[in-house]
Every structure is written in structure tokens, then in C-alpha cells.
Design a protein around this motif. Sequence first.
Motif, mmCIF file in Angstrom:
data_model
loop_
_atom_site.group_PDB
_atom_site.id
_atom_site.type_symbol
_atom_site.label_atom_id
_atom_site.label_comp_id
_atom_site.label_asym_id
_atom_site.label_seq_id
_atom_site.Cartn_x
_atom_site.Cartn_y
_atom_site.Cartn_z
ATOM 1 N N GLU A 91 0.766 -1.122 0.098
ATOM 2 C CA GLU A 91 0.213 -0.098 0.042
ATOM 3 C C GLU A 91 0.823 1.156 -0.149
ATOM 4 O O GLU A 91 2.144 1.148 0.411
ATOM 5 N N GLU A 92 0.185 2.201 -0.422
ATOM 6 C CA GLU A 92 1.161 3.601 -0.557
ATOM 7 C C GLU A 92 1.724 3.892 0.897
ATOM 8 O O GLU A 92 0.854 3.842 1.827
ATOM 9 N N ASN A 93 3.028 4.405 1.065
ATOM 10 C CA ASN A 93 3.321 4.634 2.152
ATOM 11 C C ASN A 93 3.848 6.200 2.027
ATOM 12 O O ASN A 93 4.875 6.487 1.248
ATOM 13 N N ALA A 94 3.070 7.141 2.633
ATOM 14 C CA ALA A 94 3.169 8.295 2.249
ATOM 15 C C ALA A 94 4.837 8.988 2.992
ATOM 16 O O ALA A 94 5.081 9.870 1.919
ATOM 17 N N PHE A 95 5.228 8.525 3.763
ATOM 18 C CA PHE A 95 6.519 9.131 4.398
ATOM 19 C C PHE A 95 7.464 8.890 3.219
ATOM 20 O O PHE A 95 8.368 9.640 2.615
ATOM 21 N N VAL A 96 7.475 7.512 2.638
ATOM 22 C CA VAL A 96 8.676 6.933 1.812
ATOM 23 C C VAL A 96 8.427 7.767 0.708
ATOM 24 O O VAL A 96 9.300 8.124 -0.143
ATOM 25 N N ARG A 97 7.301 7.866 0.094
ATOM 26 C CA ARG A 97 7.195 8.373 -1.122
ATOM 27 C C ARG A 97 7.533 9.787 -1.084
ATOM 28 O O ARG A 97 8.314 10.337 -2.011
ATOM 29 N N ALA A 98 7.262 10.621 0.047
ATOM 30 C CA ALA A 98 7.607 12.108 0.046
ATOM 31 C C ALA A 98 9.286 12.205 0.264
ATOM 32 O O ALA A 98 9.510 13.077 -0.420
ATOM 33 N N MET A 99 9.665 11.316 0.835
ATOM 34 C CA MET A 99 11.073 11.242 0.992
ATOM 35 C C MET A 99 11.860 11.186 -0.377
ATOM 36 O O MET A 99 12.611 11.749 -0.484
ATOM 37 N N ASP A 100 11.201 10.132 -1.109
ATOM 38 C CA ASP A 100 11.960 9.616 -2.411
ATOM 39 C C ASP A 100 11.767 11.183 -3.326
ATOM 40 O O ASP A 100 12.816 11.333 -3.900
ATOM 41 N N ASP A 101 10.544 11.771 -3.145
ATOM 42 C CA ASP A 101 10.316 13.110 -3.876
ATOM 43 C C ASP A 101 11.372 14.207 -3.362
ATOM 44 O O ASP A 101 12.171 14.863 -4.266
ATOM 45 N N ALA A 102 11.533 14.080 -2.156
ATOM 46 C CA ALA A 102 12.533 15.123 -1.701
ATOM 47 C C ALA A 102 13.844 14.716 -1.976
ATOM 48 O O ALA A 102 14.648 16.095 -2.378
ATOM 49 N N GLU B 79 10.253 21.195 -7.499
ATOM 50 C CA GLU B 79 9.942 22.125 -6.418
ATOM 51 C C GLU B 79 8.465 22.262 -5.847
ATOM 52 O O GLU B 79 8.235 22.085 -4.646
ATOM 53 N N LYS B 80 7.529 21.744 -6.916
ATOM 54 C CA LYS B 80 6.205 21.496 -6.551
ATOM 55 C C LYS B 80 6.212 20.423 -5.471
ATOM 56 O O LYS B 80 5.527 20.280 -4.488
ATOM 57 N N ARG B 81 6.805 19.378 -6.209
ATOM 58 C CA ARG B 81 6.589 18.129 -5.414
ATOM 59 C C ARG B 81 7.485 17.949 -3.914
ATOM 60 O O ARG B 81 7.008 17.393 -3.133
ATOM 61 N N LEU B 82 8.477 19.049 -4.117
ATOM 62 C CA LEU B 82 9.187 19.120 -2.849
ATOM 63 C C LEU B 82 8.196 19.783 -1.806
ATOM 64 O O LEU B 82 8.130 19.296 -0.798
ATOM 65 N N SER B 83 7.661 20.741 -2.188
ATOM 66 C CA SER B 83 6.747 21.544 -1.133
ATOM 67 C C SER B 83 5.547 20.591 -0.636
ATOM 68 O O SER B 83 5.318 20.589 0.593
ATOM 69 N N VAL B 84 5.018 19.564 -1.437
ATOM 70 C CA VAL B 84 4.029 18.529 -1.157
ATOM 71 C C VAL B 84 4.659 17.688 -0.289
ATOM 72 O O VAL B 84 4.286 17.373 1.186
ATOM 73 N N ALA B 85 5.820 17.017 -0.434
ATOM 74 C CA ALA B 85 6.519 16.101 0.164
ATOM 75 C C ALA B 85 7.130 16.698 1.601
ATOM 76 O O ALA B 85 6.755 15.984 2.694
ATOM 77 N N LYS B 86 7.280 18.046 1.808
ATOM 78 C CA LYS B 86 7.865 18.795 2.973
ATOM 79 C C LYS B 86 6.323 18.701 3.848
ATOM 80 O O LYS B 86 6.570 18.242 5.086
ATOM 81 N N GLY B 87 5.472 19.108 3.684
ATOM 82 C CA GLY B 87 4.219 19.348 4.271
ATOM 83 C C GLY B 87 3.709 17.881 4.649
ATOM 84 O O GLY B 87 3.379 17.736 5.931
ATOM 85 N N THR B 88 3.819 16.902 3.892
ATOM 86 C CA THR B 88 3.538 15.317 4.449
ATOM 87 C C THR B 88 4.366 14.727 5.205
ATOM 88 O O THR B 88 3.890 14.464 6.651
#
Length: 468
Positions: free
Chosen positions: A161-172, A198-207
Motif C-alpha cells: 500500500e502507498e507509504n506516504a513518508f517513503v514516497r515524500a522522502m523519495d520526491d524530496a 519544487e512543487k513535489r518538494l513542497s508537497v513532500a515537506k508538508g507530508t
Amino acid sequence: MSPTLLLNFHRFYELADEILEISGGTYLFKGLWFSNMDMWFTSDPENVHYITTTNYWNYPKGPESMQVFDTLGNSLFNLDFEEWTYYRGLLHGFFSHQKFHQFVPKVLVDNVNKGLVPFLEDVAKQALVVDLQDMFKRHIYDAACAIATGYNPKTLSIGFEENAFVRAMDDACVAMLTRHILPGRCWKLLRWLQIGSEKRLSVAKGTLRQIVTNYMATKREELSAGAKTKEDEETFDVLRSFLTINDVNDKEHPDEIVRDSTIGIIFAAYDTSSATLSWFFWLLSKNPHVETKIREELDSNFSVKEGQNWQLNSRKELSKLVYLHATLCETLRLYPPVPLQSRTPVRPDIFPSGHHVDPKAIVVLSGYAIGRMARVWGQDCHEFKPERWINEKGDLKYERSAKFFTFNAGPRICPGKEMAFSIMKAAATTILYNYHVQVVETRPVTPKASIILQMKHGLRARICSRWT
Ligand code: HEM
């Protein structure tokens, strides 16, 4: 950044390595005329020792680094000088606490036996092909999260299943490398426009911040309710320590420091160790004789009834595994999870190699190139040879950290090195003793352009039980 590196972004590390080898280990990449971004790359161990240890105070991370790595906020990674000294000392206090020494092995054993093993059993029974890199990320993320927050999110399951932390860290991580390569003005414009990485990074940081803020709220509620079970009393995670031990002025630590430190610990532990395990299993698939030797070592150290699974009982039993340790070191030499580190000189200086450094330039230390230089590791430097880590007596050979730079060197050396080896050995031993891993290469295995040396397309493999 130089146009050559910009055009070769997809093979950034390899290109830097090739240029450093030809240039004798130190090279100035001239930035584009408008970028004000000259970079001294070095893979010369004498320079590395000087920068990280002898003249350490002249080479802080610097304010630019804090901007590039803003995802990690006020965590230890971004701090310098007094603030760094204080928080490094605090972390050292947590890590060396007797309760922490009892808590971490328990987390590791539980996470392997209750998380990884049931998952592997299911995969083997259903004859599934899985992405080992994704599997290791989830497995180690669960352990890292438990160590950092006290909560194991149990993200390893067949459904992936989607892992929000891992996905966000990958983008970051991808965005943070892009920030290294683009001139500051360019990525700041992209950030302002909120487009691309940069857009993905902002979302990732928030997550990331939201996930950890939620853990902080839960922990505060638990702490105010008091310990209910023996397990609560024995828990000694980093978040709990931050929330219960006040600072030097007997004040609570600011929320941003607690939040960013927790994100920093999870990131430091899971991304690095999971990347290493992925490269390790890929290297074993290319070098079956090494896998055979590890199995021989496991057989001679563990007495398990023929045909039965071996189960991890304690962290201690892993310390006897010299050849496995050597194989992990060899993997870490060729594929250091943190391939580059940067520093900003405070004053003009001269490296031991004789090069003059200006404070306007950034200094980049390439662990990736150091591990692959013939003048450092010998003519066989590109070969995968765990034996180079073992001395005539059969013990592990020590290499100074400016040569084996994978864990950094000097005062900022990685404080999680021992823990990392335990985490990786626990997973590797459980898998190699009990299962066959058959790598199924459908796409070329190459590094991804990210600040962590991961595989671009993952590593697909079939896992079968050794005993059925
Ligand atoms: C294979 C696994 C690991 C590798 C290769 C590794 C490597 C590194 C490197 C190269 C640095 C310096 C980064 C920089 O300053 O830019 C670092 C710092 C750090 N590592 Fe690790 N690490 C690993 C695992 C861990 C683990 C398991 C933990 C703890 C749970 C950890 C905690 C930290 C922390 C807190 C820092 C910041 C230290 C400071 O700036 O004073 N690491 N690590």
C-alpha cells in the motif's frame, strides 16, 4: 554547475567519478557565468581528512546547505557550530543511554520476526516477484520509525500500500539533488512558481511534517496519561527523550527542533540502510561465490535443525559474522548511500593537495569516487571483493574513515553506524539463511539521480524457501 554535469544529470555520480580519477582526485567545476556556483570536488583522502577533521571548523555545512536541505529543517544534518555541538551531544546522550541499548535490539528482533518473516513466507508461498528495494524501504522504515517515535507503522505487506513518508522522502531526495545542480536563482524561481520538482518538494515537506506532528501529538497524550504497561516503561525512543528531557535552560525543546530531528533520524536510518541492502543483494546475484561463503559462515555459526528456519533472537549473535560484515563494507564502498557531501569554507584555505580554495566556492566530498579510485583501493578497485576487508588472522580489517568515507569522518561521523550494521545484518541473515533470492532483471540496474544512491528501477526478485 558546469554545463557538462547539467547535461549528464542522469549519470551525475559516474561522471564526477571519471573526472576525479583523471584529474588526480581534486577538480574545480566552474559554474555557469551567472550562477556564482563554482564547486571544488575532491576524492583525495588527504583533503577529505583535512576538511572533515584537521581544519573542521573552517568547513561547516553553511547557510546555503540549510536552504538546499530545508526538508530536514533544524535537524542535526543542517546545524553548525554551537547549535550542532549541543544537539549532537544530546543525541549522543540518547544513543548511549542504557535503556536505548535495550530498546533498539528489541525493535530490531520484533520487526524482523513479526514484519519481515511473515511477509517473506507469504511471498514465497505465492511465488510472487517483488521489488526488493521497496521491500527493504518499508521494512527498515518500520524499524526506523519505531526507534525514532516508538510506533511501528507496519508498512510491509503484500499489497505494498502507498507509504506516504517513503514516497515524500523519495520526491524530496530527487529535488534536493536538483537543487545542488541548478543555480540557486533557478531553483528558487521554480519554487516561487511552484512547478516541477519544487512543487513535489513542497508537497513532500508538508507530508513529512504532518506525519511527525501527528506522532508528537499522540506521544504527548501518552506521556500525560503515564506509563500503563511494562512495555511503555521500557520504551526509549528518540521522540520520547526529546519530549521528556529539557534543554540546558530547563525549557522544553522547540517543536520544530523535535519535529525536524525526528524526521532526520527516520530519514538517516531507513533510506541509507535500505539502499545498501538492495545493492548488496544485487551484488550477490552477480557474485554467487560470495553468497555461498556467507551461507557457510551462517551454517558454522548457527546451529539450527536441518530443514528448519533460523530465527533472530538477539543483536549479539550477529556480531560473529565477519564475512557478512566484510561483504556489507564492500557494498558500502562501491555504493555509498550518501555519495556526496558538501561544505562551505569560511576563510580562504589551501588543501593538502595544494589547491587554493575560496569561500565563494562550495566544497564537495565524493564518497562515491573515493570508493572507486585505483590510487586509494588498488588496481582491483572496481571488483567486488569482500576479502579485502579481512586480515591474515581472519579478523575485520580497519580502514580509516577518510578512505572508507561512506559514514563520513571527523566530528560529524555518522552516529548510527553500529545500528546500521545491526539492522542490515538482521535482515540479510534472516533472508540468506532461510530463503533463495533470485533476481529477475527486467530493466538495467542503474543508480537514480537522487541525494541517496538508490536504484532507478528497483530490484525485482523471486523469493523461495530454502527448506520446502
Ligand atoms: C548504511 C547506513 C548509513 C550510512 C551509510 C550513513 C551515512 C551517513 C553519512 C555519510 C552522514 C553524514 C551526512 C552529512 O553530513 O551530509 C551521516 C550522518 C548521520 N547519520 Fe548516518 N548513515 C547510516 C545509517 C544511520 C542510522 C541507522 C542512523 C540512526 C538511527 C544514522 C544517523 C545519522 C545522523 C543523526 C547523522 C547526522 C550527524 C551529524 O551531522 O552530526 N545514520 N550518516
